[in-house]
Design a protein around this motif. Structure first.
Motif, PDB file in Angstrom:
ATOM      1  N   SER A  44      40.150  39.285  33.732  1.00 25.06           N
ATOM      2  CA  SER A  44      41.482  39.627  34.234  1.00 25.06           C
ATOM      3  C   SER A  44      41.543  39.467  35.750  1.00 25.06           C
ATOM      4  CB  SER A  44      41.860  41.053  33.826  1.00 25.06           C
ATOM      5  OG  SER A  44      41.000  42.005  34.424  1.00 25.06           O
ATOM      6  N   ALA A  45      40.461  39.830  36.447  1.00 21.33           N
ATOM      7  CA  ALA A  45      40.424  39.633  37.894  1.00 21.33           C
ATOM      8  C   ALA A  45      40.454  38.142  38.230  1.00 21.33           C
ATOM      9  CB  ALA A  45      39.171  40.281  38.480  1.00 21.33           C
ATOM     10  N   LEU A  46      39.740  37.337  37.442  1.00 21.65           N
ATOM     11  CA  LEU A  46      39.746  35.890  37.651  1.00 21.65           C
ATOM     12  C   LEU A  46      41.138  35.314  37.436  1.00 21.65           C
ATOM     13  CD1 LEU A  46      38.332  33.148  38.054  1.00 21.65           C
ATOM     14  CD2 LEU A  46      37.792  33.176  35.605  1.00 21.65           C
ATOM     15  N   LYS A  47      41.811  35.730  36.376  1.00 20.37           N
ATOM     16  CA  LYS A  47      43.151  35.201  36.097  1.00 20.37           C
ATOM     17  C   LYS A  47      44.130  35.559  37.198  1.00 20.37           C
ATOM     18  CE  LYS A  47      42.742  34.992  31.053  1.00 20.37           C
ATOM     19  NZ  LYS A  47      43.146  35.605  29.757  1.00 20.37           N
ATOM     20  N   ARG A  48      44.023  36.758  37.749  1.00 21.99           N
ATOM     21  CA  ARG A  48      44.917  37.127  38.842  1.00 21.99           C
ATOM     22  C   ARG A  48      44.630  36.289  40.085  1.00 21.99           C
ATOM     23  NH1 ARG A  48      43.726  42.130  36.653  1.00 21.99           N
ATOM     24  NH2 ARG A  48      42.313  42.734  38.340  1.00 21.99           N
ATOM     25  N   ALA A  49      43.345  36.016  40.327  1.00 21.03           N
ATOM     26  CA  ALA A  49      42.995  35.166  41.464  1.00 21.03           C
ATOM     27  C   ALA A  49      43.568  33.759  41.289  1.00 21.03           C
ATOM     28  CB  ALA A  49      41.480  35.107  41.630  1.00 21.03           C
ATOM     29  N   LEU A  50      43.436  33.229  40.080  1.00 23.81           N
ATOM     30  CA  LEU A  50      43.909  31.860  39.827  1.00 23.81           C
ATOM     31  C   LEU A  50      45.419  31.752  39.928  1.00 23.81           C
ATOM     32  CD1 LEU A  50      41.617  30.877  36.804  1.00 23.81           C
ATOM     33  CD2 LEU A  50      41.302  30.369  39.231  1.00 23.81           C
ATOM     34  N   GLU A 219      50.578  46.159  40.180  1.00 23.20           N
ATOM     35  CA  GLU A 219      52.000  45.903  40.061  1.00 23.20           C
ATOM     36  C   GLU A 219      52.370  44.552  40.637  1.00 23.20           C
ATOM     37  OE1 GLU A 219      54.200  49.056  41.761  1.00 23.20           O
ATOM     38  OE2 GLU A 219      53.411  50.598  40.420  1.00 23.20           O
ATOM     39  N   SER A 220      51.716  44.172  41.729  1.00 25.61           N
ATOM     40  CA  SER A 220      51.971  42.869  42.332  1.00 25.61           C
ATOM     41  C   SER A 220      50.664  42.118  42.416  1.00 25.61           C
ATOM     42  CB  SER A 220      52.563  43.017  43.738  1.00 25.61           C
ATOM     43  OG  SER A 220      52.659  41.768  44.373  1.00 25.61           O
ATOM     44  N   SER A 221      50.604  40.918  41.876  1.00 26.91           N
ATOM     45  CA  SER A 221      49.372  40.115  41.918  1.00 26.91           C
ATOM     46  C   SER A 221      49.579  38.855  42.722  1.00 26.91           C
ATOM     47  CB  SER A 221      48.941  39.749  40.484  1.00 26.91           C
ATOM     48  OG  SER A 221      49.949  39.006  39.837  1.00 26.91           O
ATOM     49  N   ASP A 222      50.477  38.943  43.751  1.00 24.83           N
ATOM     50  CA  ASP A 222      50.756  37.749  44.548  1.00 24.83           C
ATOM     51  C   ASP A 222      49.721  37.521  45.633  1.00 24.83           C
ATOM     52  OD1 ASP A 222      51.311  39.758  46.297  1.00 24.83           O
ATOM     53  OD2 ASP A 222      53.437  39.254  46.586  1.00 24.83           O
ATOM     54  N   GLY A 223      48.731  38.450  45.726  1.00 24.66           N
ATOM     55  CA  GLY A 223      47.647  38.253  46.684  1.00 24.66           C
ATOM     56  C   GLY A 223      47.987  38.677  48.092  1.00 24.66           C
ATOM     57  N   ALA A 224      49.133  39.388  48.273  1.00 26.82           N
ATOM     58  CA  ALA A 224      49.543  39.751  49.617  1.00 26.82           C
ATOM     59  C   ALA A 224      48.498  40.596  50.330  1.00 26.82           C
ATOM     60  CB  ALA A 224      50.870  40.505  49.559  1.00 26.82           C
ATOM     61  N   ALA A 226      45.202  40.713  49.231  1.00 29.68           N
ATOM     62  CA  ALA A 226      43.881  40.330  48.730  1.00 29.68           C
ATOM     63  C   ALA A 226      42.995  39.713  49.792  1.00 29.68           C
ATOM     64  CB  ALA A 226      44.026  39.337  47.567  1.00 29.68           C
ATOM     65  N   GLY A 227      43.528  39.422  50.980  1.00 22.85           N
ATOM     66  CA  GLY A 227      42.697  38.846  52.027  1.00 22.85           C
ATOM     67  C   GLY A 227      42.176  39.879  52.997  1.00 22.85           C
ATOM     68  N   THR A 228      42.443  41.164  52.737  1.00 16.28           N
ATOM     69  CA  THR A 228      41.975  42.216  53.615  1.00 16.28           C
ATOM     70  C   THR A 228      40.895  43.023  52.921  1.00 16.28           C
ATOM     71  OG1 THR A 228      43.705  43.701  52.817  1.00 16.28           O
ATOM     72  CG2 THR A 228      44.215  42.360  54.743  1.00 16.28           C
ATOM     73  N   ALA A 257      39.969  38.385  46.365  1.00 15.62           N
ATOM     74  CA  ALA A 257      40.234  36.961  46.135  1.00 15.62           C
ATOM     75  C   ALA A 257      41.630  36.642  46.671  1.00 15.62           C
ATOM     76  CB  ALA A 257      40.139  36.622  44.649  1.00 15.62           C
ATOM     77  N   PRO A 258      41.731  36.158  47.912  1.00 18.94           N
ATOM     78  CA  PRO A 258      43.042  35.910  48.507  1.00 18.94           C
ATOM     79  C   PRO A 258      43.770  34.693  47.948  1.00 18.94           C
ATOM     80  CG  PRO A 258      41.319  35.224  50.008  1.00 18.94           C
ATOM     81  CD  PRO A 258      40.633  35.904  48.858  1.00 18.94           C
ATOM     82  N   GLU A 259      43.054  33.784  47.307  1.00 20.24           N
ATOM     83  CA  GLU A 259      43.668  32.593  46.726  1.00 20.24           C
ATOM     84  C   GLU A 259      42.768  32.102  45.597  1.00 20.24           C
ATOM     85  OE1 GLU A 259      43.034  28.720  48.633  1.00 20.24           O
ATOM     86  OE2 GLU A 259      41.338  29.489  47.535  1.00 20.24           O
TER      87      GLU A 259
END
Length: 352
Positions: A44-50, A219-224, A226-228, A257-259
């Motif tokens: 699930s973490a991988l899918k959100r990253a992708l 709730e939001s998986s847009d990666g906003a 994820a880079g911090t 995973a920021p991207e």
């Protein structure tokens, strides 16, 4: 987020320096982590990253590898790419085949910032010419990036999705590059499995505990965020790096995973707080057997508030090979993990 702790297993939070492990546990007697490293959680973490946007940016390699006066070539996502420095030192990239008769531009010459084809002398200055069109390129000071819109197929971004890093003037950066028979997903999945560290890399890590891990999609998986160093979709790990014998350095690290092709580890507590390890997975193209090949480009950006670190920065040219060697030792194992994962997936036998 879930919190998993084992009394006495983690080094704890806060400022920590060198420590002597007085009650070291043998490798085979450490707490098993396979129940915590649930395949569904990692997947699930991988899918959100992708699902996060990359803007079609791919890491080309170490920015230092694109030197003034010489071309740098690499196939990225099946696209032949050449890069060089123009007269002002700016990074330039574009198709790696000469538009005249297809000569490999990676083998050509750079003179005064102009790439000159070694077959017939066609000169390229980094602007559209004779059917050759440059690709957007970006130098972030540590890594060189190229934007391949046709290969990526996403909405383009003006610049890559970059994690937070220490200030260049206060840090030392080194870049390791390795290649494996796998896909970028397999590399990212490896990094989103922090539970394997003390078992798979006992020469480097001990007393590893994953104290926080994402349980369900945020709730939001847009990666906003994820880079911090933190955010809803992060793995927090307490671990000790082995120095010599029983001497270790306990730290707290946060993986995000920021991207889709990047996993970042921020050191948020302990020695080297503020340091960053960025793992970038760049698809290359098939090998002669048709198997996918992926480049792992790992940037280690080290920082320390110790007074002696100024001397380390001054000795950065001698320090970088040691940093690359340490990364290479870990990736000898981790690429085997990624390659095994791809092999099982490609044959329909992957249990996850």
């Amino acid at each position: 987020m879930t919190r998993r702790t084992t009394p006495g297993a983690g080094p704890g939070r806060g400022r920590r320096l060198l420590r002597l492990r007085r009650s070291a546990v043998a490798w085979e007697r450490q707490r098993p982590t396979w129940r915590d490293a649930r395949p569904a959680l990692i997947d699930s973490a991988l899918k959100r990253a992708l699902a996060r946007p990359s803007g079609n940016w791919y890491v080309l390699g170490d920015a230092r590898a694109v030197r003034p006066g010489a071309p740098f070539g690499r196939t990225v996502a099946g696209v032949e790419v050449v890069a060089w420095r123009d007269a002002a030192g700016r990074l330039v990239a574009g198709p790696g085949a000469c538009p005249h008769l297809g000569a490999p531009l990676r083998d050509s010459r750079v003179r005064c910032g102009t790439l000159v084809c070694h077959w017939h002398g066609l000169a390229l200055e980094g602007v559209p010419f004779a059917g050759w069109e440059p690709f957007p390129a970006y130098d972030d000071g540590v890594l060189a990036w190229v934007r391949l819109d046709e290969a990526g197929g996403e909405e383009p971004l003006d610049r890559p999705v970059l994690p937070v890093r220490p200030r260049p003037a206060a840090s030392v950066a080194a870049v390791y590059t390795g290649t494996g028979v796998c896909e970028p997903d397999d590399v990212v999945a490896n990094r989103l499995d922090p539970w394997h560290g003390a078992w798979f890399h006992p020469y480097s890590f001990v007393d590893l505990t994953v104290v926080d891990a994402p349980e369900t999609p945020p709730e939001s998986s847009d990666g906003a965020d994820a880079g911090t160093a933190g955010g809803a979709d992060a793995f927090t790990v307490e671990v000790s790096f082995k120095v010599a014998g029983r001497v270790v350095v306990p730290v707290t690290a946060v993986f995000t995973a920021p991207e889709p092709r990047t996993v970042v580890m921020h050191i948020t507590g302990g020695e080297g707080e503020g340091s960053v390890v960025e793992t970038h997975a760049t698809p290359l193209g098939p090998d002669p057997l048709g198997r996918p090949r992926t480049a792992v480009v790992e940037a280690v950006v080290a920082v320390s508030d110790r007074p002696g670190f100024a001397a380390a920065r001054a000795a950065a040219p001698a320090l970088r090979p040691l940093m690359r060697a340490a990364a290479a030792r870990l990736w000898r194992d981790d690429l085997a993990y990624a390659e095994r994962r791809w092999h099982l997936r490609s044959t329909g036998r992957f249990p996850g």
